[in-house]
Each structure stands twice: as structure tokens, then as C-alpha cells.
Design an enzyme around this catalytic site. Structure first.
Site, PDB file in Angstrom:
ATOM      1  CB  CYS A 192       0.447  -3.146   4.633  1.00  0.00           C
ATOM      2  SG  CYS A 192      -0.805  -4.435   4.610  1.00  0.00           S
ATOM      3  CB  CYS A 215      -5.646  -4.530  10.619  1.00  0.00           C
ATOM      4  SG  CYS A 215      -4.599  -3.078  10.438  1.00  0.00           S
TER       5      CYS A 215
HETATM    6  N1  LIG Z   1      -4.695   0.842   6.164  1.00  0.00           N
HETATM    7  C1  LIG Z   1      -3.426   1.036   6.883  1.00  0.00           C
HETATM    8  C2  LIG Z   1      -2.268   0.372   6.107  1.00  0.00           C
HETATM    9  C3  LIG Z   1      -2.461  -1.118   5.995  1.00  0.00           C
HETATM   10  C4  LIG Z   1      -2.512  -1.740   7.344  1.00  0.00           C
HETATM   11  C5  LIG Z   1      -2.988  -3.186   7.411  1.00  0.00           C
HETATM   12  N2  LIG Z   1      -3.520  -3.765   6.201  1.00  0.00           N
HETATM   13  C6  LIG Z   1      -1.906  -4.070   7.998  1.00  0.00           C
HETATM   14  O1  LIG Z   1      -1.920  -5.295   7.763  1.00  0.00           O
HETATM   15  O2  LIG Z   1      -1.056  -3.528   8.747  1.00  0.00           O
HETATM   16  C7  LIG Z   1      -3.162   2.535   7.007  1.00  0.00           C
HETATM   17  O3  LIG Z   1      -3.498   3.288   6.084  1.00  0.00           O
HETATM   18  O4  LIG Z   1      -2.600   2.927   8.042  1.00  0.00           O
END
Ligand SMILES: N[C@H](CCC[C@H](N)C(=O)O)C(=O)O
Length: 263
Positions: free
Chosen positions: A74, A199
Site C-alpha cells: 500500500c 491509491c
Molecule cells: N488494495 C490494494 C492494496 C492497497 C493499495 C492502495 N491503498 C495504495 O495506496 O497503494 C491491493 O489489494 O492490491
């Protein structure tokens, strides 16, 4: 069970953070993690992260998606845990910590609320019709969009994330629209199973994909607007590999609390 926690936001991606250096919380518990992240029955968050001690590093970041399942990297969470680590004096202005996708270096501003996080290098990016697919620590699908402000990102992102190709392991779906300066991006996140306001690994994937799409090489800087604010990605691209990738932006403590958890 009592839980002392911190609530962070990184350009609108929001996280519960627990200082678990004493290993007070056994987080291998899907029901507990999903319950804490639930926006009606719990504290609420796109994910939760535990800061833990790790030999050879300033700390280790253990991250779970809101569905309670262990997650891939993340980026915004990584920036927020670095901001937190300065708070109790675990780090000063730079750090090397361990996450699920390996070691990360990061720098934090004097004010403590802006973080530049180095992401893993990327050597593989594939084309799938009009989309690009790549992994920046988490798997991402990057596709162009028109009139993005009015798009039904939930419906369109859910459909791609659950199609025959991606249903089994999931994928994060990023819709991108060029702006005068950089891009506007909206993301449907795996493991949240909804649109998030930002994200980090997603905007990183968009910046790299757009450089490839536009045949840009060299030292590149890409500003990206998301629903929750502004992020910036800097990287080098030689036409084959993306290196020295930095995800930069705000990481703010919203509140701190202690809760007594009842079943
Ligand atoms: N939900 C993403 C992980 C968190 C990604 C996101 N919150 C970031 O800031 O990179 C996954 O399962 O691939």
C-alpha cells in the site's frame, strides 16, 4: 480488548494504524480486522497497518485491506506509516523499513506531513486492449477514461476486477484522464471492493503506464490529481525499466483514540 490506534489519511486514502512494537495485537484475525475497518460497525478505513520491530530495519509495516485479508503493498499507507514513525521518535527525517514487497526508503518533511516513498522498480508492463497491466507493489489495471468526473467508477471498476481474467486474484482498476498538467485518476481498489479517494500504488502505475504510452524516457515527474487531493510521482525510464520511483504527497494524522472492542 482495548486498542490504542491512530487514524491517518494520505490524499484521502484512510488507514487505521496500530503501534504494535509490543505485539499486543494478534492481527491474524479476519473478523477483527474487517470489523475495525467497517465504516458502520467499526472505526472505518480503507485498510489497517501494524508497525512492528524488525531486525535490520527501522520497523516493519504489516498491512491488511478493509476486507480483513493480508494485502500486497500500500503506497499511501507506506507514506502514512513513515509519518507516524517520526511522531514517537522511531525515525527522524529518513528511514529504511520493510513491507510485504521488500525494503523501502522514504524521506519526510520537516513539518512531518509530507512523505516521499521509494517504490519497487518495475520491469514488466503489458498491454491488454486499451489498458496497461503492471505491478507497483500491488497489481494494477490502467485504462483511459473520458468525462472521468461523471463516470460510474464503482460499476465499471467492479466489472473489470471481477471479469474472467482477474476474478480469481483481483486487480486494482485505475481510470485516467489527461489534464493540462498531469492526469486525473480515480481507482476501484481490490480488497476495499469500492472506489477509494486515492491509491498510491495505483497513481504510480498510471504515471509509469502513461510514460510508456507517450514514449517518454529519461527522468520524469508526473503530477496526479485524485478525489482526495494531489500526489506526485518521480521516476527514471529507459524504455525497458522504471527505476528510482518515488511516490510523494501528504500524510496526515487525523485523530488518535483508544477503544474497548466488544463482540
Ligand atoms: N488494495 C490494494 C492494496 C492497497 C493499495 C492502495 N491503498 C495504495 O495506496 O497503494 C491491493 O489489494 O492490491
Amino acid at each position: 480488548m482495548k486498542l490504542h490506534f491512530y487514524k491517518y489519511r494520505g490524499a484521502g486514502n484512510d488507514f487505521i494504524l496500530v503501534d504494535n512494537r509490543e505485539i499486543a495485537v494478534n492481527h491474524h484475525n479476519v473478523e477483527l480486522i474487517a470489523g475495525l475497518c467497517d465504516r458502520r460497525f467499526g472505526i472505518g478505513g480503507d485498510g489497517i497497518m501494524f508497525l512492528q520491530n524488525k531486525e535490520g530495519y527501522d520497523f516493519e509495516m504489516v498491512y491488511y485491506n478493509a476486507d480483513g485479508q493480508p494485502s500486497s503493498m500500500c503506497g499511501n499507507g507506506g507514506r502514512c506509516i513513515v509519518a507516524f514513525a517520526k511522531f514517537p521518535g522511531i525515525i527522524d527525517s529518513e528511514t529504511d523499513f520493510l513491507a510485504v514487497d521488500g525494503p523501502h526508503h522514504a524521506k519526510i518533511s520537516e513539518t512531518g506531513d509530507w512523505v516521499s516513498l521509494q517504490m519497487i522498480d518495475v520491469d514488466t508492463i503489458t498491454k491488454n486492449a486499451d489498458a496497461y497491466v503492471l505491478n507497483t507493489g500491488s497489481p494494477h489495471y490502467v485504462t483511459p477514461a473520458h468525462d472521468l468526473a461523471n463516470k460510474n467508477v464503482y460499476a465499471d471498476g467492479h466489472a473489470i476486477r471481477n471479469n474472467e481474467t482477474y476474478k480469481a486474484n483481483g486487480i486494482n482498476v485505475n481510470f485516467v484522464e489527461p489534464k493540462a498538467n498531469g492526469y486525473f485518476v480515480r481507482t476501484f481498489e481490490r480488497g476495499v471492493e469500492d472506489e477509494t479517494y486515492a491509491c498510491g500504488t495505483g497513481v504510480t502505475a498510471v504515471a509509469l503506464a502513461m510514460a510508456k504510452h507517450n514514449n517518454q524516457t529519461g527522468s520524469i515527474e508526473t503530477p496526479i490529481k485524485v478525489l482526495g487531493g494531489d500526489l506526485n510521482i518521480r521516476f527514471n525510464y529507459d524504455g525497458i525499466s522504471f527505476t528510482k520511483i518515488f511516490l510523494e504527497g501528504p500524510a496526515k494524522l487525523v485523530f488518535e483514540g483508544e477503544v474497548q472492542i466488544y463482540k
